[in-house]
Design a protein around this motif. Structure first.
Motif, PDB file in Angstrom:
ATOM      1  N   GLY A 203      19.510 -17.577 -15.687  1.00  0.00           N
ATOM      2  CA  GLY A 203      20.377 -18.680 -15.599  1.00  0.00           C
ATOM      3  C   GLY A 203      20.185 -20.032 -16.311  1.00  0.00           C
ATOM      4  O   GLY A 203      19.095 -20.530 -16.382  1.00  0.00           O
ATOM      5  N   ILE A 204      21.383 -20.720 -16.567  1.00  0.00           N
ATOM      6  CA  ILE A 204      21.307 -21.637 -17.714  1.00  0.00           C
ATOM      7  C   ILE A 204      22.205 -23.023 -17.112  1.00  0.00           C
ATOM      8  O   ILE A 204      23.195 -22.708 -16.528  1.00  0.00           O
ATOM      9  CB  ILE A 204      22.006 -21.364 -19.174  1.00  0.00           C
ATOM     10  N   ASP A 205      21.459 -24.061 -17.055  1.00  0.00           N
ATOM     11  CA  ASP A 205      22.648 -25.375 -16.942  1.00  0.00           C
ATOM     12  C   ASP A 205      23.028 -25.632 -18.110  1.00  0.00           C
ATOM     13  O   ASP A 205      22.641 -26.317 -19.266  1.00  0.00           O
ATOM     14  CB  ASP A 205      21.586 -26.299 -16.257  1.00  0.00           C
ATOM     15  N   LEU A 206      24.496 -25.322 -18.155  1.00  0.00           N
ATOM     16  CA  LEU A 206      25.420 -25.917 -19.078  1.00  0.00           C
ATOM     17  C   LEU A 206      25.249 -27.273 -19.662  1.00  0.00           C
ATOM     18  O   LEU A 206      25.391 -27.390 -20.929  1.00  0.00           O
ATOM     19  CB  LEU A 206      26.823 -25.338 -18.877  1.00  0.00           C
ATOM     20  N   VAL A 211      16.897 -24.026 -18.707  1.00  0.00           N
ATOM     21  CA  VAL A 211      16.817 -22.663 -18.025  1.00  0.00           C
ATOM     22  C   VAL A 211      16.377 -22.760 -16.707  1.00  0.00           C
ATOM     23  O   VAL A 211      15.212 -23.341 -16.301  1.00  0.00           O
ATOM     24  CB  VAL A 211      15.639 -21.653 -18.885  1.00  0.00           C
ATOM     25  N   LEU A 212      17.186 -22.402 -15.903  1.00  0.00           N
ATOM     26  CA  LEU A 212      17.048 -22.549 -14.209  1.00  0.00           C
ATOM     27  C   LEU A 212      16.305 -21.655 -13.602  1.00  0.00           C
ATOM     28  O   LEU A 212      15.545 -21.729 -12.825  1.00  0.00           O
ATOM     29  CB  LEU A 212      18.455 -22.761 -13.533  1.00  0.00           C
ATOM     30  N   TRP A 213      16.366 -20.397 -14.154  1.00  0.00           N
ATOM     31  CA  TRP A 213      15.647 -19.320 -13.456  1.00  0.00           C
ATOM     32  C   TRP A 213      15.535 -18.011 -14.405  1.00  0.00           C
ATOM     33  O   TRP A 213      16.319 -17.762 -15.324  1.00  0.00           O
ATOM     34  CB  TRP A 213      16.101 -18.943 -12.095  1.00  0.00           C
ATOM     35  N   THR A 248      20.075 -20.831  -8.292  1.00  0.00           N
ATOM     36  CA  THR A 248      18.422 -20.875  -8.096  1.00  0.00           C
ATOM     37  C   THR A 248      17.637 -19.605  -8.569  1.00  0.00           C
ATOM     38  O   THR A 248      16.630 -19.621  -8.649  1.00  0.00           O
ATOM     39  CB  THR A 248      18.142 -21.183  -6.531  1.00  0.00           C
ATOM     40  N   GLY A 249      18.647 -18.638  -8.743  1.00  0.00           N
ATOM     41  CA  GLY A 249      18.066 -17.449  -8.992  1.00  0.00           C
ATOM     42  C   GLY A 249      17.571 -16.379  -7.877  1.00  0.00           C
ATOM     43  O   GLY A 249      17.280 -15.366  -8.181  1.00  0.00           O
ATOM     44  N   ALA A 250      17.654 -17.036  -7.076  1.00  0.00           N
ATOM     45  CA  ALA A 250      17.120 -16.402  -5.586  1.00  0.00           C
ATOM     46  C   ALA A 250      17.802 -14.997  -5.365  1.00  0.00           C
ATOM     47  O   ALA A 250      19.198 -14.985  -5.423  1.00  0.00           O
ATOM     48  CB  ALA A 250      17.166 -17.116  -4.451  1.00  0.00           C
ATOM     49  N   ALA A 251      17.203 -13.924  -5.014  1.00  0.00           N
ATOM     50  CA  ALA A 251      17.745 -12.681  -4.648  1.00  0.00           C
ATOM     51  C   ALA A 251      18.522 -12.664  -3.538  1.00  0.00           C
ATOM     52  O   ALA A 251      17.736 -12.844  -2.285  1.00  0.00           O
ATOM     53  CB  ALA A 251      16.953 -11.457  -4.889  1.00  0.00           C
ATOM     54  N   LEU A 252      19.713 -12.535  -3.397  1.00  0.00           N
ATOM     55  CA  LEU A 252      20.417 -12.791  -2.182  1.00  0.00           C
ATOM     56  C   LEU A 252      20.505 -11.490  -1.343  1.00  0.00           C
ATOM     57  O   LEU A 252      20.591 -11.293  -0.024  1.00  0.00           O
ATOM     58  CB  LEU A 252      22.013 -13.143  -2.349  1.00  0.00           C
ATOM     59  N   ARG A 253      20.759 -10.335  -2.365  1.00  0.00           N
ATOM     60  CA  ARG A 253      20.864  -9.011  -1.598  1.00  0.00           C
ATOM     61  C   ARG A 253      20.663  -8.022  -2.501  1.00  0.00           C
ATOM     62  O   ARG A 253      20.636  -8.068  -3.711  1.00  0.00           O
ATOM     63  CB  ARG A 253      22.426  -8.523  -0.992  1.00  0.00           C
ATOM     64  N   GLU A 254      20.129  -6.771  -2.200  1.00  0.00           N
ATOM     65  CA  GLU A 254      19.744  -5.727  -2.765  1.00  0.00           C
ATOM     66  C   GLU A 254      20.004  -4.306  -2.470  1.00  0.00           C
ATOM     67  O   GLU A 254      19.812  -4.340  -0.999  1.00  0.00           O
ATOM     68  CB  GLU A 254      18.249  -5.658  -3.417  1.00  0.00           C
ATOM     69  N   THR A 255      20.505  -3.314  -3.339  1.00  0.00           N
ATOM     70  CA  THR A 255      20.770  -2.051  -2.856  1.00  0.00           C
ATOM     71  C   THR A 255      20.428  -1.086  -3.874  1.00  0.00           C
ATOM     72  O   THR A 255      20.478  -1.511  -5.118  1.00  0.00           O
ATOM     73  CB  THR A 255      22.072  -1.909  -2.384  1.00  0.00           C
TER      74      THR A 255
END
Length: 463
Positions: A203-206, A211-213, A248-255
């Protein structure tokens, strides 16, 4: 505005002899109106439209690079002394150079060789992607802010996402050998003979280039920005879907993704609110909700021998008999019984004649019903404004359709199956005339630029 003062003391003109009664002109008027309709291809009269030629930039300004418009400016790329130089041009009151900046490039590659270049405006920055490199330049001065050796996709607001695939040493493909086999490409375009051992999504802060995450997964993955109030990034791996917060890069959901015919998915894309996952070897396609990651539908691809050409839509059938599907259900919405290429523009679906590339009509995205005939218009102009569809007629005239959609069906140019939009048929507004000898044109919501023998010709318009 020009004011004309009326001379109240001027003598009156002599009274003219009475002319023929009005009904004598009615047949000629009807014939003239019919001729205009045929000539203009359904275009409305240019009432309230401003169309003005601003000038010409010399051919050396743009060479063969694609026309790029962003932030109300024109950008060109040209080789200068072995370097590749990006130039920003202001366009009003006349085209003028604003600044020039060197784009990073591989010194082993001849700078005069054309490469893909895209320019995007993000806040006070210009993001220029040349080949496999993205540079952020200050919009006012062209001063470089940061550079990455990869393409960066916008992920909402001031956020971006980039993908870097890491390969095992010694797997570089010898391009001079021409050996057959499947190839896998790194972020810099280098082909490899083996798939990557891992992929890093960042993840990039333009605004700063920070590099944010970083999310690391084994093997090859894809990363698709998910639009919405809370920007997210959907990562598709061979065995799972993971939704990450774009900031933040936090994983919100996964399947988990099942294997089909002994293999995981080979492709993924986002169509509106749905992630479309392709199992090409198994001949299966599956749709997942991009926010909940719930499985919505699956469908068989084995029957599609000549798949239709659709941009911005989910389609089935063939190019000669296209069926448009609802991305939420995978069920047919409507179909065509004639050869067509389909493309979403300004919230409408453009029915394009595949033999000529000419637009034939605008369709309702929810029902497929014809809404406006485009007879006489010969080309779709590449657009840098999502809310405009610009048309061209044989290099002689231009027209524009403003964004819209049928009530209850198409609310935005980016999502034809979104919220309700305005009712009524779209209207082609005639912009103005132009004698052109070239084919390439591009437009945004203020300007039309065309490549001609003289150089880049530029018009301003307002509707």
């Amino acid at each position: 505005m020009t004011l004309i003062e009326l001379d109240r003391d001027a003598p009156l003109d002599p009274v003219a002899a009475p002319g023929p009664p009005p009904h004598r002109y009615r047949p000629a008027g009807l014939l003239l109106a019919l001729a205009l309709v045929v000539l203009l291809g359904g275009a409305a009269p240019p009432s309230g439209t401003i169309w003005r030629h601003l000038g010409v930039l010399p051919p050396t300004a743009g060479l063969e690079t694609p026309i790029q418009l962003a932030g109300g400016r024109l950008f060109t790329v040209a080789p200068v002394g072995g370097r590749r130089v990006l130039t920003a041009w202001t366009l009003q009151p006349a085209p003028a150079r604003l600044w020039s900046a060197e784009l990073p490039h591989d010194p082993a590659v001849d700078a005069s060789v054309p490469i893909p270049v895209t320019v995007r405006q993000r806040g006070d920055l210009v993001l220029a992607t040349a080949g496999m490199t993205t540079a952020a330049l200050e919009s006012a001065t062209g001063r470089p802010r940061w550079i990455f050796g990869a393409r960066i996709a916008a992920a909402g607001g001031d956020l971006g996402v980039m993908v870097e695939r890491i390969f095992r040493p010694g797997t570089d493909y010898d391009q001079e050998s021409g050996a057959p086999g499947r190839l896998y490409f790194s972020a810099d375009g280098q082909p490899h003979t083996e798939p990557p051992i891992r992929t890093e999504v960042r993840g990039i802060d333009l605004a700063t280039g920070a590099v944010l995450w970083t999310a690391t997964q084994a093997g090859s993955v894809t990363a698709d920005p998910v639009p919405g109030d809370r920007p997210a990034v959907l990562i598709t791996a061979s065995d799972r879907l993971t939704l990450h917060d774009a900031r933040t890069g936090a994983a919100l959901r996964e399947t988990e993704l099942p294997q089909r015919s002994g293999a995981g998915p080979a492709s993924s894309s986002v169509v509106g609110p749905v992630a479309v996952i392709g199992y090409e070897e198994a001949g299966v396609q599956a749709g997942y909700d991009t926010r909940t990651l719930d499985l919505l539908w699956t469908r068989d691809l084995h029957t599609e021998m000549d798949p239709p050409s659709c941009a911005g839509l989910l389609c089935a059938g063939s190019r000669d008999a296209t069926v448009v599907l609802d991305p939420r259900t995978g069920q047919p919405l409507w179909g065509l019984d004639h050869p067509a290429d389909l493309e979403v523009r300004a919230g409408w679906v453009v029915d394009i004649d595949p033999s000529t590339g000419a637009p034939a009509r605008l369709l309702d995205p929810a029902t497929g019903d014809p809404r406006t005939e485009l007879t006489g218009w010969t080309d779709l102009v590449e657009s840098f404004a999502a809310d405009r569809l610009v048309l061209r007629r044989d290099g002689r005239a231009f027209g524009v359709v403003l964004a819209g959609g049928p009530s209850g069906a198409a609310g935005s140019a980016g999502d034809p199956f979104g919220a309700a939009g305005p009712a009524g048929d779209p209207v082609v507004r005639l912009l103005g005339g132009a004698e052109l000898d070239g084919q390439e044109c591009a437009a945004d919501d203020r300007y039309v630029v065309c490549r001609a023998v003289q150089g880049l010709r530029i018009w301003a318009y307002r509707v």
